[in-house]
Design a protein around this motif. Structure first.
Motif, mmCIF file in Angstrom:
data_model
loop_
_atom_site.group_PDB
_atom_site.id
_atom_site.type_symbol
_atom_site.label_atom_id
_atom_site.label_comp_id
_atom_site.label_asym_id
_atom_site.label_seq_id
_atom_site.Cartn_x
_atom_site.Cartn_y
_atom_site.Cartn_z
ATOM 1 N N LEU A 1 64.477 -17.635 26.355
ATOM 2 C CA LEU A 1 64.526 -18.814 27.221
ATOM 3 C C LEU A 1 63.318 -19.717 27.033
ATOM 4 C CD1 LEU A 1 65.563 -17.079 30.592
ATOM 5 C CD2 LEU A 1 67.085 -18.185 28.943
ATOM 6 N N VAL A 2 62.245 -19.144 26.492
ATOM 7 C CA VAL A 2 60.991 -19.888 26.354
ATOM 8 C C VAL A 2 61.106 -20.880 25.204
ATOM 9 C CG1 VAL A 2 58.517 -19.711 25.917
ATOM 10 C CG2 VAL A 2 59.664 -17.978 27.307
ATOM 11 N N ASP A 3 60.930 -22.137 25.512
ATOM 12 C CA ASP A 3 61.086 -23.192 24.503
ATOM 13 C C ASP A 3 60.043 -24.274 24.741
ATOM 14 O OD1 ASP A 3 61.935 -24.972 22.598
ATOM 15 O OD2 ASP A 3 63.649 -25.697 23.769
ATOM 16 N N PHE A 4 58.907 -24.144 24.067
ATOM 17 C CA PHE A 4 57.845 -25.138 24.229
ATOM 18 C C PHE A 4 58.093 -26.394 23.402
ATOM 19 C CE2 PHE A 4 55.357 -21.374 25.606
ATOM 20 C CZ PHE A 4 54.922 -21.874 26.825
ATOM 21 N N SER A 5 59.155 -26.373 22.591
ATOM 22 C CA SER A 5 59.454 -27.569 21.799
ATOM 23 C C SER A 5 59.829 -28.753 22.689
ATOM 24 C CB SER A 5 60.591 -27.288 20.807
ATOM 25 O OG SER A 5 61.811 -27.042 21.497
ATOM 26 N N ILE A 6 60.246 -28.454 23.946
ATOM 27 C CA ILE A 6 60.584 -29.542 24.868
ATOM 28 C C ILE A 6 59.363 -30.409 25.147
ATOM 29 C CG2 ILE A 6 60.100 -28.161 26.947
ATOM 30 C CD1 ILE A 6 62.961 -30.720 26.517
ATOM 31 N N LEU A 7 58.161 -29.824 25.089
ATOM 32 C CA LEU A 7 56.939 -30.607 25.295
ATOM 33 C C LEU A 7 56.744 -31.612 24.164
ATOM 34 C CD1 LEU A 7 54.557 -27.767 26.513
ATOM 35 C CD2 LEU A 7 55.366 -29.692 27.877
ATOM 36 N N LYS A 8 56.945 -31.144 22.942
ATOM 37 C CA LYS A 8 56.798 -32.026 21.783
ATOM 38 C C LYS A 8 57.853 -33.122 21.793
ATOM 39 C CE LYS A 8 56.601 -31.910 16.718
ATOM 40 N NZ LYS A 8 56.707 -31.045 15.511
ATOM 41 N N SER A 9 59.090 -32.738 22.128
ATOM 42 C CA SER A 9 60.192 -33.712 22.122
ATOM 43 C C SER A 9 59.986 -34.795 23.171
ATOM 44 C CB SER A 9 61.523 -32.993 22.377
ATOM 45 O OG SER A 9 61.764 -32.016 21.384
ATOM 46 N N THR A 10 59.617 -34.376 24.382
ATOM 47 C CA THR A 10 59.437 -35.363 25.452
ATOM 48 C C THR A 10 58.197 -36.222 25.237
ATOM 49 O OG1 THR A 10 58.350 -33.639 26.776
ATOM 50 C CG2 THR A 10 60.683 -34.062 27.207
ATOM 51 N N TRP A 11 57.158 -35.662 24.594
ATOM 52 C CA TRP A 11 55.957 -36.457 24.309
ATOM 53 C C TRP A 11 56.295 -37.628 23.387
ATOM 54 C CZ3 TRP A 11 51.154 -37.224 25.956
ATOM 55 C CH2 TRP A 11 50.255 -37.902 25.126
ATOM 56 N N ARG A 12 57.141 -37.360 22.398
ATOM 57 C CA ARG A 12 57.520 -38.409 21.454
ATOM 58 C C ARG A 12 58.513 -39.397 22.074
ATOM 59 N NH1 ARG A 12 58.722 -35.300 15.808
ATOM 60 N NH2 ARG A 12 60.083 -34.137 17.198
ATOM 61 N N TYR A 13 59.334 -38.903 22.994
ATOM 62 C CA TYR A 13 60.405 -39.743 23.531
ATOM 63 C C TYR A 13 59.979 -40.509 24.778
ATOM 64 C CZ TYR A 13 65.024 -41.180 25.080
ATOM 65 O OH TYR A 13 66.103 -41.926 25.471
ATOM 66 N N SER A 14 59.353 -39.816 25.738
ATOM 67 C CA SER A 14 58.999 -40.460 27.003
ATOM 68 C C SER A 14 57.821 -39.725 27.632
ATOM 69 C CB SER A 14 60.197 -40.438 27.968
ATOM 70 O OG SER A 14 59.792 -40.802 29.270
ATOM 71 N N LYS A 15 56.723 -40.431 27.817
ATOM 72 C CA LYS A 15 55.525 -39.813 28.399
ATOM 73 C C LYS A 15 55.770 -39.373 29.842
ATOM 74 C CE LYS A 15 53.010 -40.461 24.710
ATOM 75 N NZ LYS A 15 54.065 -40.981 23.835
ATOM 76 N N SER A 16 56.613 -40.093 30.580
ATOM 77 C CA SER A 16 56.892 -39.694 31.961
ATOM 78 C C SER A 16 57.675 -38.383 31.994
ATOM 79 C CB SER A 16 57.669 -40.793 32.693
ATOM 80 O OG SER A 16 58.912 -41.048 32.059
#
Length: 575
Positions: free
Chosen positions: A382-397
């Motif tokens: 369940l652990v997926d830190f890639s969401i941090l990288k994806s959201t950083w590139r897509y939307s800072k909020s």
């Protein structure tokens, strides 16, 4: 009759049930049952309940979902995140290991089930959409880490407590000197073996010449092999006398009839956690069921899913279980094994019932370290830190929301984490809609199309300002539109005589927004500027007709933006 079928989907798929579906459902049920036996015991351990509670929570709830649910492949029962939330909620009210703890778990399931059914009857499934996917991903990632950390006490054979990662870590370190080496060996072996099962067992079996179907079934049964091997070792080498914590005696019986604790104090203490568990469980369940249904071009009804999951939780409340929902791993296994209807879940429940009355004596010598290893390996997926990288590139909020959810869940516990996730999701929605995108547009030469003047080469008129409003208007964002128009006029609007608001993307207009438009029109009229609207949709126009806005409007309503451009630029040219 159609209305009746809406609330009892079994009447729809049951009429078309045939021998092929029966065969496929039975095969899927066998595979899922084998998977669920150790998993149910493990998740009950995670929830702080006796191991049999996990099996009980996987029998009647599955059958009830088969009657009321709409997903053909969703497998309902205890899941990791809900088990952790259960332990967190009840642990703050009743001491673990007491009769009151088990009764509180029943109350939590009852409250959760009641809340879900009420939401379903009032068709409120859309409310789950207010939980943003990035926030949910962040919460599940942090929960996976917390769950894994909470199980290391069983791998080490020590006592440890805590609702946050820091508390758990400090408690584990303080008891590290009490580590039971045999328990540690069992735990390490279990984790290593189960990771190998996930990645390497199927290729190894194929290399030995087994066909893909049989290799897949044996791989799904991998956790059972770990359970059998460590149970046999614990029995043969008498691990009980060497300090290894075992599951112990498990009642050899079908789920009992039980009653929740109706005391007002317990209900008040568990009401909010029950609501949060319901929302998280529903979101997880619907996400899984939609994904699986899409693969077979089927559809699910989110509102009926609320009723199905609510019925499952009510069933758990009266048969010795605790809150349940649709699990990702078991649902995927159920789907891949060929389940065609919810009957596969009912057959799985029958298999678990047989196990409850005939196989439970065999788990007496099962080390809890093995169950902990099962949980650790399951939740780390369940652990997926890639969401941090994806959201950083897509939307800072979005990145900020995910990061805050993860930090709060790890630092302050799952209840604070899930509550912060809900609040952050709502704040994100309000923030994004409170400042809608409003573009100044001009005419694309040679066409009737209007585009953003900052992105395209377009024609504009110094006396005409056209603004395209790309969001429905309501109390939180109407003043933003008013301020933008007035600021634009104050900045360089000396020549502007007409303003057109292009409403092609406005789907709704509440009373506050209507009042704001009336006030804006009055202010513009005092400045010698006329306000016009274009491309107003029917429902929005109906609301305008029910007010005094159209009567007082200084300008006109145009069917299309080009009509407005043509009429106003022609009139200005004549002037």
């Amino acid at each position: 009759m159609d209305r009746f079928k809406q609330y009892f989907p079994i009447l729809s798929w049951g009429r078309a049930y045939n021998r092929t579906a029966l065969s496929n459902d039975l095969i899927a049920a066998v595979i899922v049952t084998i998977m669920l036996i150790p998993q149910s015991l493990a998740y009950a351990l995670l929830a702080g309940l006796p191991p049999e509670a996990g099996i009980y929570a996987s029998i009647v709830p599955i059958m009830l979902y088969a009657v009321f649910g709409t997903s053909r492949a969703l497998a309902v029962g205890p899941v990791a995140v809900v088990s952790l939330l259960t332990a967190s909620a009840i642990g703050q009210v009743v001491e673990q290991g007491t009769a009151g703890y088990a009764a509180a778990a029943l109350t939590l399931a009852f409250l959760s089930g009641t809340f879900l059914v009420i939401m379903g009857l009032f068709r409120l499934g859309f409310l789950a959409n207010f939980l943003s996917h990035p926030v949910i991903s962040g919460f599940i990632t942090a929960s996976g880490i917390l769950i894994a950390a909470s199980q290391f006490k069983h791998v080490l054979g020590v006592s440890a407590e805590g609702h946050s990662l820091l508390e758990l870590g400090a408690s584990l370190i303080s008891h590290l000197h009490e580590t039971n080496l045999i328990t540690l060996a069992i735990g390490v072996f279990g984790i290593g073996f189960l990771f190998w099962v996930r990645k390497g067992m199927k290729p190894a079996l194929r290399a030995l010449g087994l066909n893909a179907r049989l290799s897949d079934i044996l791989t799904k049964a991998g956790p059972v092999l770990a359970v059998a091997a460590t149970t046999g070792l614990a029995w043969g080498l008498n691990f009980e006398d060497k300090g290894v914590d075992l599951v112990g005696a498990v009642p050899q019986a079908l789920p009992p009839l039980t009653l929740p604790d109706w005391s007002p104090e317990i209900i008040r203490a568990l009401f909010i956690p029950a609501v949060l568990i319901s929302i998280i469980g529903f979101v997880e369940s619907v996400s899984v069921s939609k994904t699986l249904a899409a693969k077979k071009r089927q559809r699910i009804d989110p509102d009926q899913e609320l009723i199905g999951l609510g019925a499952a939780n009510l069933g758990a409340a009266f048969t010795g279980g605790y809150p349940v929902t649709g699990g990702f791993a078991r649902s995927v296994v159920n789907f891949d094994a060929g389940a065609e209807t919810p009957a596969a879940g009912a057959f799985t429940a029958i298999g678990l019932a047989i196990a409850a009355v005939s196989l439970t004596p065999l788990v007496y010598f099962l080390p809890k370290a093995t169950l902990a290893a099962t949980i650790i390996v399951a939740v780390l997926s369940l652990v997926d830190f890639s969401i941090l990288k994806s959201t950083w590139r897509y939307s800072k909020s979005d990145f900020l929301a995910v990061a805050v959810t993860i930090i709060l869940t790890l630092g302050l516990g799952v209840e604070v984490g899930v509550a912060s996730g809900v609040i952050l999701s709502l704040l994100l929605h309000i923030t994004k809609t409170s400042k809608p995108h409003i573009a100044e547009v001009g005419l694309v030469p040679g066409t009737h199309h209007f585009r953003n003047i900052l992105r395209h080469e377009v024609e504009t008129s110094p006396s005409l300002l056209t603004l395209r409003v790309d969001e429905s208007l309501y109390f939180a964002n109407a003043n933003f539109l008013e301020s933008l128009v007035l600021d634009r006029l104050a900045r360089d609007g000396d020549d502007i005589r007409d303003i057109v608001l292009m409403f092609s993307a406005v789907n709704d207009l509440d009373y506050s927004a209507m009042e704001t438009l009336e006030a804006l029109d009055a202010r513009l009229k005092g400045m010698g500027v006329r306000l016009h609207l274009s491309e107003v949709k029917g429902p929005v126009m109906d609301k305008m007709r029910s007010s005094h806005f159209l009567e007082a409007l200084s300008g006109k309503i145009y069917l299309s933006q080009f009509d407005a451009w043509d009429a106003l630029t022609t009139a200005q040219a004549v002037d």
